[in-house]
Scaffold this motif. Sequence first.
Motif, PDB file in Angstrom:
ATOM      1  N   MET A  94       0.841  -1.182   0.000  1.00 51.29           N
ATOM      2  CA  MET A  94       0.000   0.000   0.000  1.00 51.29           C
ATOM      3  C   MET A  94       0.884   1.243   0.000  1.00 51.29           C
ATOM      4  SD  MET A  94      -3.055   1.010   2.659  1.00 51.29           S
ATOM      5  CE  MET A  94      -3.872  -0.556   2.354  1.00 51.29           C
ATOM      6  N   LYS A  95       0.634   2.145  -0.951  1.00 52.26           N
ATOM      7  CA  LYS A  95       1.514   3.289  -1.133  1.00 52.26           C
ATOM      8  C   LYS A  95       1.581   4.177   0.104  1.00 52.26           C
ATOM      9  CE  LYS A  95       2.409   7.243  -4.131  1.00 52.26           C
ATOM     10  NZ  LYS A  95       1.971   8.014  -5.307  1.00 52.26           N
ATOM     11  N   ALA A  96       0.441   4.420   0.754  1.00 52.86           N
ATOM     12  CA  ALA A  96       0.424   5.302   1.922  1.00 52.86           C
ATOM     13  C   ALA A  96       1.337   4.772   3.018  1.00 52.86           C
ATOM     14  CB  ALA A  96      -1.002   5.459   2.443  1.00 52.86           C
ATOM     15  N   GLU A  97       1.302   3.469   3.238  1.00 54.29           N
ATOM     16  CA  GLU A  97       2.158   2.871   4.258  1.00 54.29           C
ATOM     17  C   GLU A  97       3.628   2.974   3.870  1.00 54.29           C
ATOM     18  OE1 GLU A  97       0.911  -1.061   5.180  1.00 54.29           O
ATOM     19  OE2 GLU A  97      -1.159  -0.477   5.550  1.00 54.29           O
ATOM     20  N   ARG A  98       3.917   2.795   2.577  1.00 58.23           N
ATOM     21  CA  ARG A  98       5.304   2.915   2.114  1.00 58.23           C
ATOM     22  C   ARG A  98       5.841   4.308   2.358  1.00 58.23           C
ATOM     23  NH1 ARG A  98       3.910   1.145  -2.979  1.00 58.23           N
ATOM     24  NH2 ARG A  98       4.791   3.088  -3.803  1.00 58.23           N
ATOM     25  N   LEU A  99       4.989   5.320   2.100  1.00 59.33           N
ATOM     26  CA  LEU A  99       5.441   6.696   2.275  1.00 59.33           C
ATOM     27  C   LEU A  99       5.747   7.003   3.737  1.00 59.33           C
ATOM     28  CD1 LEU A  99       3.083   8.647  -0.155  1.00 59.33           C
ATOM     29  CD2 LEU A  99       5.453   7.950  -0.518  1.00 59.33           C
ATOM     30  N   VAL A 100       4.895   6.536   4.633  1.00 62.56           N
ATOM     31  CA  VAL A 100       5.155   6.767   6.056  1.00 62.56           C
ATOM     32  C   VAL A 100       6.407   6.023   6.487  1.00 62.56           C
ATOM     33  CG1 VAL A 100       4.244   6.527   8.398  1.00 62.56           C
ATOM     34  CG2 VAL A 100       2.720   7.146   6.540  1.00 62.56           C
ATOM     35  N   ASP A 135      17.604  19.584   8.242  1.00 58.97           N
ATOM     36  CA  ASP A 135      17.927  19.483   9.665  1.00 58.97           C
ATOM     37  C   ASP A 135      16.850  20.140  10.522  1.00 58.97           C
ATOM     38  OD1 ASP A 135      20.251  18.177   9.110  1.00 58.97           O
ATOM     39  OD2 ASP A 135      21.537  19.953   9.208  1.00 58.97           O
ATOM     40  N   GLY A 136      16.436  19.413  11.569  1.00 57.89           N
ATOM     41  CA  GLY A 136      15.466  19.946  12.509  1.00 57.89           C
ATOM     42  C   GLY A 136      14.024  19.654  12.165  1.00 57.89           C
ATOM     43  N   TRP A 137      13.764  19.164  10.931  1.00 57.30           N
ATOM     44  CA  TRP A 137      12.373  18.872  10.563  1.00 57.30           C
ATOM     45  C   TRP A 137      12.019  17.451  10.963  1.00 57.30           C
ATOM     46  CZ3 TRP A 137       9.326  15.532   7.849  1.00 57.30           C
ATOM     47  CH2 TRP A 137       8.026  15.965   7.544  1.00 57.30           C
ATOM     48  N   ARG A 138      10.851  17.281  11.598  1.00 60.00           N
ATOM     49  CA  ARG A 138      10.369  15.956  11.963  1.00 60.00           C
ATOM     50  C   ARG A 138       8.904  15.860  11.589  1.00 60.00           C
ATOM     51  NH1 ARG A 138      14.091  13.221  14.485  1.00 60.00           N
ATOM     52  NH2 ARG A 138      12.685  11.507  14.980  1.00 60.00           N
ATOM     53  N   ALA A 139       8.453  14.623  11.364  1.00 57.61           N
ATOM     54  CA  ALA A 139       7.083  14.413  10.896  1.00 57.61           C
ATOM     55  C   ALA A 139       6.051  14.522  12.002  1.00 57.61           C
ATOM     56  CB  ALA A 139       6.962  13.040  10.234  1.00 57.61           C
ATOM     57  N   GLY A 140       6.461  14.407  13.249  1.00 63.63           N
ATOM     58  CA  GLY A 140       5.490  14.438  14.330  1.00 63.63           C
ATOM     59  C   GLY A 140       4.787  13.117  14.539  1.00 63.63           C
ATOM     60  N   LEU A 141       5.293  12.024  13.922  1.00 59.02           N
ATOM     61  CA  LEU A 141       4.688  10.702  14.061  1.00 59.02           C
ATOM     62  C   LEU A 141       5.647   9.723  14.727  1.00 59.02           C
ATOM     63  CD1 LEU A 141       3.111  10.375  10.502  1.00 59.02           C
ATOM     64  CD2 LEU A 141       1.986  11.087  12.612  1.00 59.02           C
ATOM     65  N   ASP A 142       6.561  10.230  15.555  1.00 57.99           N
ATOM     66  CA  ASP A 142       7.579   9.377  16.158  1.00 57.99           C
ATOM     67  C   ASP A 142       6.946   8.231  16.931  1.00 57.99           C
ATOM     68  OD1 ASP A 142       8.887  11.523  15.225  1.00 57.99           O
ATOM     69  OD2 ASP A 142      10.085  11.894  17.009  1.00 57.99           O
ATOM     70  N   GLY A 143       7.512   7.044  16.768  1.00 59.06           N
ATOM     71  CA  GLY A 143       7.073   5.898  17.555  1.00 59.06           C
ATOM     72  C   GLY A 143       5.958   5.094  16.913  1.00 59.06           C
ATOM     73  N   LEU A 144       5.364   5.591  15.847  1.00 57.15           N
ATOM     74  CA  LEU A 144       4.299   4.867  15.171  1.00 57.15           C
ATOM     75  C   LEU A 144       4.834   4.205  13.918  1.00 57.15           C
ATOM     76  CD1 LEU A 144       1.316   7.387  15.291  1.00 57.15           C
ATOM     77  CD2 LEU A 144       1.616   5.355  16.687  1.00 57.15           C
ATOM     78  N   THR A 145       4.340   2.990  13.648  1.00 60.93           N
ATOM     79  CA  THR A 145       4.663   2.366  12.374  1.00 60.93           C
ATOM     80  C   THR A 145       3.781   2.992  11.304  1.00 60.93           C
ATOM     81  OG1 THR A 145       2.975   0.653  12.569  1.00 60.93           O
ATOM     82  CG2 THR A 145       5.135   0.200  13.568  1.00 60.93           C
ATOM     83  N   ALA A 146       4.089   2.704  10.069  1.00 58.37           N
ATOM     84  CA  ALA A 146       3.287   3.257   8.976  1.00 58.37           C
ATOM     85  C   ALA A 146       1.832   2.806   9.091  1.00 58.37           C
ATOM     86  CB  ALA A 146       3.877   2.806   7.642  1.00 58.37           C
ATOM     87  N   THR A 201      11.400   3.649  -5.040  1.00 59.16           N
ATOM     88  CA  THR A 201      11.922   4.579  -4.033  1.00 59.16           C
ATOM     89  C   THR A 201      11.997   5.995  -4.582  1.00 59.16           C
ATOM     90  OG1 THR A 201      13.184   2.818  -2.952  1.00 59.16           O
ATOM     91  CG2 THR A 201      13.870   5.084  -2.518  1.00 59.16           C
ATOM     92  N   HIS A 202      12.488   6.148  -5.796  1.00 59.69           N
ATOM     93  CA  HIS A 202      12.558   7.482  -6.404  1.00 59.69           C
ATOM     94  C   HIS A 202      11.162   8.092  -6.565  1.00 59.69           C
ATOM     95  CE1 HIS A 202      16.811   8.090  -7.232  1.00 59.69           C
ATOM     96  NE2 HIS A 202      16.914   6.824  -7.633  1.00 59.69           N
ATOM     97  N   ARG A 203      10.185   7.257  -6.956  1.00 56.22           N
ATOM     98  CA  ARG A 203       8.814   7.771  -7.092  1.00 56.22           C
ATOM     99  C   ARG A 203       8.258   8.202  -5.732  1.00 56.22           C
ATOM    100  NH1 ARG A 203       7.643   3.355 -10.768  1.00 56.22           N
ATOM    101  NH2 ARG A 203       6.607   2.306  -9.043  1.00 56.22           N
ATOM    102  N   ASP A 204       8.550   7.398  -4.693  1.00 55.55           N
ATOM    103  CA  ASP A 204       8.040   7.727  -3.362  1.00 55.55           C
ATOM    104  C   ASP A 204       8.717   8.980  -2.803  1.00 55.55           C
ATOM    105  OD1 ASP A 204       6.360   5.601  -3.485  1.00 55.55           O
ATOM    106  OD2 ASP A 204       7.532   4.288  -2.171  1.00 55.55           O
ATOM    107  N   LEU A 205      10.005   9.144  -3.066  1.00 56.41           N
ATOM    108  CA  LEU A 205      10.694  10.367  -2.631  1.00 56.41           C
ATOM    109  C   LEU A 205      10.085  11.592  -3.303  1.00 56.41           C
ATOM    110  CD1 LEU A 205      14.352   9.009  -2.714  1.00 56.41           C
ATOM    111  CD2 LEU A 205      13.166   9.834  -0.670  1.00 56.41           C
ATOM    112  N   ALA A 206       9.765  11.447  -4.576  1.00 62.08           N
ATOM    113  CA  ALA A 206       9.123  12.556  -5.282  1.00 62.08           C
ATOM    114  C   ALA A 206       7.746  12.857  -4.702  1.00 62.08           C
ATOM    115  CB  ALA A 206       9.011  12.223  -6.774  1.00 62.08           C
ATOM    116  N   ALA A 207       7.024  11.797  -4.312  1.00 58.91           N
ATOM    117  CA  ALA A 207       5.701  11.987  -3.719  1.00 58.91           C
ATOM    118  C   ALA A 207       5.799  12.717  -2.381  1.00 58.91           C
ATOM    119  CB  ALA A 207       5.008  10.643  -3.538  1.00 58.91           C
TER     120      ALA A 207
END
Length: 323
Positions: free
Chosen positions: A1-7, A63-74, A35-41
């Motif tokens: 599933m693409k959404a899970e891959r992106l996370v 540097d310094g940017w975080r997703a705010g989803l630490d500790g969760l799997t995709a 991977t290249h497609r997902d990085l572009a996404a």
Amino acid sequence: MKAERLVALLFTLQRRRSATAAELASELGVSERTTHRDLAALRDAGVPLWTEQGRHGGFRLVDGWRAGLDGLTAREAVALFALGVPSALAGLGLDTAGSAARAKVAAGMPAELREHAALVAGRFHLDAPGWFGSADEPPALATVVQAVWAQRRLSVSYHRRDKVASRELEPFGLVLKAGVWYLVARVVSDDALRTYRVSRILTASPLDVAFERPADFDLARWWSTSSATFEQVARPLRVKARLNRVAVRELRRVFGGEHLAETVVSLGPPDAEGWAPAELALEGDEIGLGQLVALSPGVEVLEPAELRAALAGIGAELAARNG
């Protein structure tokens, strides 16, 4: 599933200072092209990615940017956002907290993942109570919940068969099964751990006495073991039978949706005449016989022989009286 891959890709980039497309592909189990497609996404979704050139270069987050989803799997991140707040949370007083958690997860998700989560939520819905019955809303639930949270003893009175009994309890936890709430508690008088259906609690008064919940007590494991034991004790009568289509439809009405899974051990496909083989776990001779009568005339008992004879006797008596 693409959404899970992106996370998953996002988490991998947060964990590693820098990684090449080949390294990311290997870790995530996908091709470099994917991977290249997902990085572009991710870039299109607003994630600040940049590329380091050179021998030790690769892709990295600013540097310094975080997703705010630490500790969760995709899968956890998408599922938590996608699922609506179950009615169980409202019963526990956690409906607001559940909504707040989803809002925080949503704030850390790229727009594409939020859209995917909303898509999932629109196609799957959890409805815990069984058919032909409403959700359990016992009056004592709020008091019991507070005592569980605060680890305070409870003084309760409850229906016990045809009597009213009183107990002082140390409430360890609550279980919601098929829309019905159960309290797992230690009885102070004999130190025994027992299960109480919360809807049968008539009164519940919190006591100003704290208790220590055992550190090694696992509510889920205890419930699994005790419920399996209960089913064996409460339903000792195993019946092999044949049921027609009408009787199959009547199973839920006769046995109740709450207990249907425990009662119907197996149910095979119907034959050419519409009769399906079944194995039932019933409570006892008299109760089980009455339930089988309620399924008639669409039931044929194969084993045990005594129960088959008893059912035949009832049928003969009914025929004689109504002939």
